[in-house]
Enzyme design. Sequence first.
Site, PDB file in Angstrom:
ATOM      1  N   SER A  29       0.986  -1.172   0.397  1.00  0.00           N
ATOM      2  CA  SER A  29       0.161  -0.578   0.436  1.00  0.00           C
ATOM      3  C   SER A  29       1.102   1.331  -0.107  1.00  0.00           C
ATOM      4  O   SER A  29       0.986   1.847  -0.673  1.00  0.00           O
ATOM      5  CB  SER A  29      -1.047   0.162   1.276  1.00  0.00           C
ATOM      6  N   GLY A 100      -5.802  -4.006  -7.592  1.00  0.00           N
ATOM      7  CA  GLY A 100      -6.668  -2.365  -7.100  1.00  0.00           C
ATOM      8  C   GLY A 100      -6.318  -0.965  -7.096  1.00  0.00           C
ATOM      9  O   GLY A 100      -6.951  -0.451  -7.183  1.00  0.00           O
ATOM     10  N   ARG A 128     -13.598  -6.802 -11.020  1.00  0.00           N
ATOM     11  CA  ARG A 128     -13.728  -6.079  -9.856  1.00  0.00           C
ATOM     12  C   ARG A 128     -14.805  -4.689  -9.862  1.00  0.00           C
ATOM     13  O   ARG A 128     -14.825  -4.242 -10.608  1.00  0.00           O
ATOM     14  CB  ARG A 128     -12.466  -5.788  -8.303  1.00  0.00           C
ATOM     15  N   ASP A 326      -6.918  -7.661   4.693  1.00  0.00           N
ATOM     16  CA  ASP A 326      -6.313  -9.231   3.448  1.00  0.00           C
ATOM     17  C   ASP A 326      -5.449 -10.737   4.383  1.00  0.00           C
ATOM     18  O   ASP A 326      -5.029 -11.381   3.791  1.00  0.00           O
ATOM     19  CB  ASP A 326      -4.556  -8.042   3.313  1.00  0.00           C
ATOM     20  N   LYS A 353     -12.286  -9.657  -3.854  1.00  0.00           N
ATOM     21  CA  LYS A 353     -11.030  -9.337  -4.037  1.00  0.00           C
ATOM     22  C   LYS A 353     -10.601 -10.164  -5.270  1.00  0.00           C
ATOM     23  O   LYS A 353     -11.107  -9.475  -5.831  1.00  0.00           O
ATOM     24  CB  LYS A 353     -10.055  -9.636  -2.891  1.00  0.00           C
ATOM     25  N   ARG A 399      -2.589 -14.201  -2.052  1.00  0.00           N
ATOM     26  CA  ARG A 399      -2.536 -14.649  -0.481  1.00  0.00           C
ATOM     27  C   ARG A 399      -3.533 -16.093  -0.596  1.00  0.00           C
ATOM     28  O   ARG A 399      -3.060 -16.452   0.708  1.00  0.00           O
ATOM     29  CB  ARG A 399      -3.417 -13.085   0.199  1.00  0.00           C
TER      30      ARG A 399
HETATM   31  C1  S3P Z   1      -5.436  -1.267  -0.487  1.00  0.00           C
HETATM   32  C2  S3P Z   1      -6.681  -1.582   0.626  1.00  0.00           C
HETATM   33  C3  S3P Z   1      -7.530  -2.853   0.715  1.00  0.00           C
HETATM   34  C4  S3P Z   1      -6.880  -3.670   0.563  1.00  0.00           C
HETATM   35  C5  S3P Z   1      -5.996  -4.187  -0.770  1.00  0.00           C
HETATM   36  C6  S3P Z   1      -4.695  -2.750  -0.816  1.00  0.00           C
HETATM   37  C7  S3P Z   1      -5.027  -0.170  -0.367  1.00  0.00           C
HETATM   38  O1  S3P Z   1      -8.878  -2.694  -0.178  1.00  0.00           O
HETATM   39  O2  S3P Z   1      -7.472  -5.234   0.771  1.00  0.00           O
HETATM   40  O3  S3P Z   1      -4.675  -5.088  -0.798  1.00  0.00           O
HETATM   41  O4  S3P Z   1      -3.835   0.064  -0.532  1.00  0.00           O
HETATM   42  O5  S3P Z   1      -5.740   1.080   0.011  1.00  0.00           O
HETATM   43  P1  S3P Z   1      -9.957  -2.045  -0.271  1.00  0.00           P
HETATM   44  O6  S3P Z   1      -9.533  -0.905   0.093  1.00  0.00           O
HETATM   45  O7  S3P Z   1     -10.885  -2.861  -1.430  1.00  0.00           O
HETATM   46  O8  S3P Z   1     -10.435  -2.195   1.472  1.00  0.00           O
END
Ligand code: S3P
Length: 441
Positions: A29, A100, A128, A326, A353, A399
Amino acid sequence: MSHTHIHPYSATRNSLQQHHIIEVPGDKSISHRALLFGALANGVTRVSSLLEAQDVNSTRSCLIQLGAEISRDGSDWIVQGRGAAGFKAPTDSLNCGNSGTTIRLLMGILAGQPFEAHLHGDASLSKRPMKRIATPLRQMGAQIQLTDDQTPPVQMTGTRPLHPIHYSLPVASAQLKSAVLLAGLAAEGMTQLTGHTHSRDHTERLLKHFGVHVEATVQRGNPNASLSIQGGQTLSAANVNVPGDISSAAFWLGLGALIPCGKIEIQNVLLNPTRTGILSLLQKMGARIQFEITSTEPEPVGTIQVEHSDLRAIDILPPEVPTLIDELPLIAILATFAAGTTTVRGAEELRVKETDRLEAIAKNLRAMGGEIELYPDGFAIHGPQTLRGAAIDSFGDHRIAMAFSVAALKAQGSSEIRESECVAISYPTFYETLNELTGSR
Ligand code: S3P
């Protein structure tokens, strides 16, 4: 496509005496955000310990298509900032791969860039949900087209300035929160977020590190703060040292708790409270786990130690879910070996996810002879159970592959993790470290 074979762990006479000291790759992140914010900033940003894995590579190549210069200097990465409105229209579609975070945060940024862009991803990303991002960004003035299923590819045209909005977040998603905050930078006036704001807060912390003020107001009795961002603020380049990813470390915490391979010490790992749900959970399950924060700015970082012990079941309630979202595939494995009934509720986000993770967990646990009761928003697992080795379908989800690799070490008989190369999405050296810790090199 490659498959990895995993044999059950067999302890040697001195395995319990071992003390493994490891580090894990940079937090995913924070790595995405370091590149994105560096590219939006005025000046030159140096990023150390950036995660070099497929998801972050997707962000890097999209930013290069948007005109950012990103280069390597030894083990660091250097980002030449383009400034808030300095991106150029991409000539080709932006390929966000499996990520994502890449597509959703870029949509927030591109909402405020006055040109057309097309974003797409792999088969998983193409399923997604993107309406959650498109809805507030449209209200702010961006034009966004999705497929009839409200998924990518995304065709969008940004504009500047955007309209500031007051928006109540319907889901605790950091990707959604971040997209609106980033669009808010290009708006004329104050954008305010309420509702489910309590997801991971790396955008808020890192924006502050880059000189942008995000106001958080906490109301008494409400775990969610309201967040406000004044449009027109500019980011100033700032160096970022990316700590180790606690979501990657989690696999070693699970492995260390479940198998008698000695003490595992993970150094320089992110300990941000919006991400450490796995630590409180392991403590409540009776794991021998300790952690210590060694520095706090811009993110809390420290050391975690874990050793083998028996585990007991635990109930995970909806408010805790965002802090361990996660880690839930791994938590299902921990639950299988813990005494009693573990329940998880409020985790419906797992269905959207990289794959439907609730289905993937159930299918693979059952293939190993395990039992699980599935709910629309979680599961119940009665433990302890004995698992047998099996063919595990990763569904191309990193994961799922890593969680079931840990399960395979505790199973009777060997397992095969199918499409195991997907670990490279977040943790390319996962199997090297697994072999190091289990002595199977
Ligand atoms: C993330 C937010 C989460 C997480 C993803 C990384 C991020 O997703 O599951 O692995 O870096 O902002 P969501 O925002 O869909 O909850």
